[in-house]
Design a protein around this motif. Structure first.
Motif, PDB file in Angstrom:
ATOM      1  N   ARG A 176      31.365  39.163  38.273  1.00 54.19           N
ATOM      2  CA  ARG A 176      31.605  40.561  37.901  1.00 54.19           C
ATOM      3  C   ARG A 176      33.084  40.896  38.011  1.00 54.19           C
ATOM      4  O   ARG A 176      33.755  40.491  38.949  1.00 54.19           O
ATOM      5  CB  ARG A 176      30.814  41.466  38.848  1.00 54.19           C
ATOM      6  CG  ARG A 176      30.915  42.905  38.490  1.00 54.19           C
ATOM      7  CD  ARG A 176      29.909  43.228  37.432  1.00 54.19           C
ATOM      8  NE  ARG A 176      30.217  44.534  36.904  1.00 54.19           N
ATOM      9  CZ  ARG A 176      30.088  44.847  35.650  1.00 54.19           C
ATOM     10  NH1 ARG A 176      29.645  43.977  34.796  1.00 54.19           N
ATOM     11  NH2 ARG A 176      30.366  46.031  35.220  1.00 54.19           N
ATOM     12  N   TYR A 212      17.847  45.546  36.042  1.00 55.74           N
ATOM     13  CA  TYR A 212      19.229  45.558  36.533  1.00 55.74           C
ATOM     14  C   TYR A 212      20.037  44.439  35.872  1.00 55.74           C
ATOM     15  O   TYR A 212      21.159  44.656  35.415  1.00 55.74           O
ATOM     16  CB  TYR A 212      19.226  45.402  38.057  1.00 55.74           C
ATOM     17  CG  TYR A 212      20.584  45.541  38.684  1.00 55.74           C
ATOM     18  CD1 TYR A 212      21.102  46.792  38.984  1.00 55.74           C
ATOM     19  CD2 TYR A 212      21.351  44.422  38.985  1.00 55.74           C
ATOM     20  CE1 TYR A 212      22.352  46.927  39.574  1.00 55.74           C
ATOM     21  CE2 TYR A 212      22.598  44.552  39.575  1.00 55.74           C
ATOM     22  CZ  TYR A 212      23.089  45.797  39.861  1.00 55.74           C
ATOM     23  OH  TYR A 212      24.327  45.930  40.432  1.00 55.74           O
ATOM     24  N   LEU A 268      20.777  45.383  32.276  1.00 57.16           N
ATOM     25  CA  LEU A 268      21.888  46.336  32.182  1.00 57.16           C
ATOM     26  C   LEU A 268      23.223  45.639  32.408  1.00 57.16           C
ATOM     27  O   LEU A 268      24.211  45.933  31.742  1.00 57.16           O
ATOM     28  CB  LEU A 268      21.722  47.467  33.194  1.00 57.16           C
ATOM     29  CG  LEU A 268      20.647  48.503  32.884  1.00 57.16           C
ATOM     30  CD1 LEU A 268      20.479  49.452  34.054  1.00 57.16           C
ATOM     31  CD2 LEU A 268      20.997  49.260  31.618  1.00 57.16           C
ATOM     32  N   GLU A 269      23.239  44.718  33.355  1.00 53.68           N
ATOM     33  CA  GLU A 269      24.460  43.958  33.628  1.00 53.68           C
ATOM     34  C   GLU A 269      24.889  43.170  32.388  1.00 53.68           C
ATOM     35  O   GLU A 269      26.059  43.168  32.023  1.00 53.68           O
ATOM     36  CB  GLU A 269      24.228  43.024  34.821  1.00 53.68           C
ATOM     37  CG  GLU A 269      25.421  42.174  35.171  1.00 53.68           C
ATOM     38  CD  GLU A 269      26.531  42.941  35.861  1.00 53.68           C
ATOM     39  OE1 GLU A 269      27.561  42.320  36.168  1.00 53.68           O
ATOM     40  OE2 GLU A 269      26.398  44.147  36.100  1.00 53.68           O
ATOM     41  N   ALA A 293      26.289  45.549  29.763  1.00 52.10           N
ATOM     42  CA  ALA A 293      27.618  46.028  30.163  1.00 52.10           C
ATOM     43  C   ALA A 293      28.674  44.943  29.956  1.00 52.10           C
ATOM     44  O   ALA A 293      29.762  45.216  29.442  1.00 52.10           O
ATOM     45  CB  ALA A 293      27.592  46.484  31.623  1.00 52.10           C
ATOM     46  N   SER A 320      31.646  48.761  32.666  1.00 47.07           N
ATOM     47  CA  SER A 320      30.854  48.704  33.893  1.00 47.07           C
ATOM     48  C   SER A 320      29.429  49.174  33.615  1.00 47.07           C
ATOM     49  O   SER A 320      29.154  49.836  32.605  1.00 47.07           O
ATOM     50  CB  SER A 320      31.492  49.586  34.967  1.00 47.07           C
ATOM     51  OG  SER A 320      31.390  50.947  34.591  1.00 47.07           O
ATOM     52  N   ARG A 321      28.526  48.866  34.543  1.00 43.89           N
ATOM     53  CA  ARG A 321      27.150  49.369  34.431  1.00 43.89           C
ATOM     54  C   ARG A 321      27.162  50.894  34.437  1.00 43.89           C
ATOM     55  O   ARG A 321      26.420  51.527  33.686  1.00 43.89           O
ATOM     56  CB  ARG A 321      26.293  48.839  35.580  1.00 43.89           C
ATOM     57  CG  ARG A 321      26.007  47.359  35.490  1.00 43.89           C
ATOM     58  CD  ARG A 321      25.175  46.888  36.675  1.00 43.89           C
ATOM     59  NE  ARG A 321      25.786  47.247  37.954  1.00 43.89           N
ATOM     60  CZ  ARG A 321      26.668  46.504  38.594  1.00 43.89           C
ATOM     61  NH1 ARG A 321      27.055  45.347  38.104  1.00 43.89           N
ATOM     62  NH2 ARG A 321      27.167  46.906  39.745  1.00 43.89           N
ATOM     63  N   SER A 322      28.006  51.476  35.283  1.00 38.24           N
ATOM     64  CA  SER A 322      28.110  52.926  35.362  1.00 38.24           C
ATOM     65  C   SER A 322      28.527  53.519  34.016  1.00 38.24           C
ATOM     66  O   SER A 322      27.962  54.508  33.547  1.00 38.24           O
ATOM     67  CB  SER A 322      29.121  53.310  36.444  1.00 38.24           C
ATOM     68  OG  SER A 322      29.373  54.687  36.433  1.00 38.24           O
ATOM     69  N   LEU A 342      28.189  52.101  31.100  1.00 33.99           N
ATOM     70  CA  LEU A 342      27.091  51.881  30.156  1.00 33.99           C
ATOM     71  C   LEU A 342      26.078  53.014  30.253  1.00 33.99           C
ATOM     72  O   LEU A 342      25.681  53.598  29.237  1.00 33.99           O
ATOM     73  CB  LEU A 342      26.410  50.537  30.439  1.00 33.99           C
ATOM     74  CG  LEU A 342      25.178  50.235  29.589  1.00 33.99           C
ATOM     75  CD1 LEU A 342      25.575  50.001  28.135  1.00 33.99           C
ATOM     76  CD2 LEU A 342      24.434  49.039  30.151  1.00 33.99           C
ATOM     77  N   MET A 343      25.679  53.364  31.475  1.00 43.51           N
ATOM     78  CA  MET A 343      24.722  54.448  31.669  1.00 43.51           C
ATOM     79  C   MET A 343      25.300  55.784  31.204  1.00 43.51           C
ATOM     80  O   MET A 343      24.592  56.601  30.615  1.00 43.51           O
ATOM     81  CB  MET A 343      24.306  54.527  33.142  1.00 43.51           C
ATOM     82  CG  MET A 343      23.611  53.277  33.656  1.00 43.51           C
ATOM     83  SD  MET A 343      22.094  52.881  32.774  1.00 43.51           S
ATOM     84  CE  MET A 343      21.082  54.256  33.247  1.00 43.51           C
TER      85      MET A 343
END
Length: 73
Positions: free
Chosen positions: A8, A42, A45-46, A49, A55-57, A59-60
């Protein structure tokens, strides 16, 4: 089963500088939230992203703002 994830690294949306979320305008700071997910969700989503180099954040955030369509309209 999802593919193993690469190491990451942090990604920032364009226009973001320092703290806050300049890409979305002044006083648009993200807040801590809790979302419960399965390990598979999870990891998915990773992967999404990482493909977008965000980032995942982020993306959301983009999904929530309708900037990334879900295709089920």
């Amino acid at each position: 089963m999802p593919k193993p994830l690469p190491k990451r690294r942090s990604h920032r949306p364009e226009g973001k500088g320092g703290k806050g979320n300049a890409a979305y305008g002044p006083n648009k700071n993200k807040e801590n939230r809790t979302i419960r997910l399965t390990s598979e969700a999870y990891a998915g989503l990773e992967q999404l992203a990482l493909q977008r180099e965000i980032s995942r954040s982020e993306l959301m955030e983009r999904i929530g703002r309708g900037l990334i369509p879900l295709g089920d309209d």
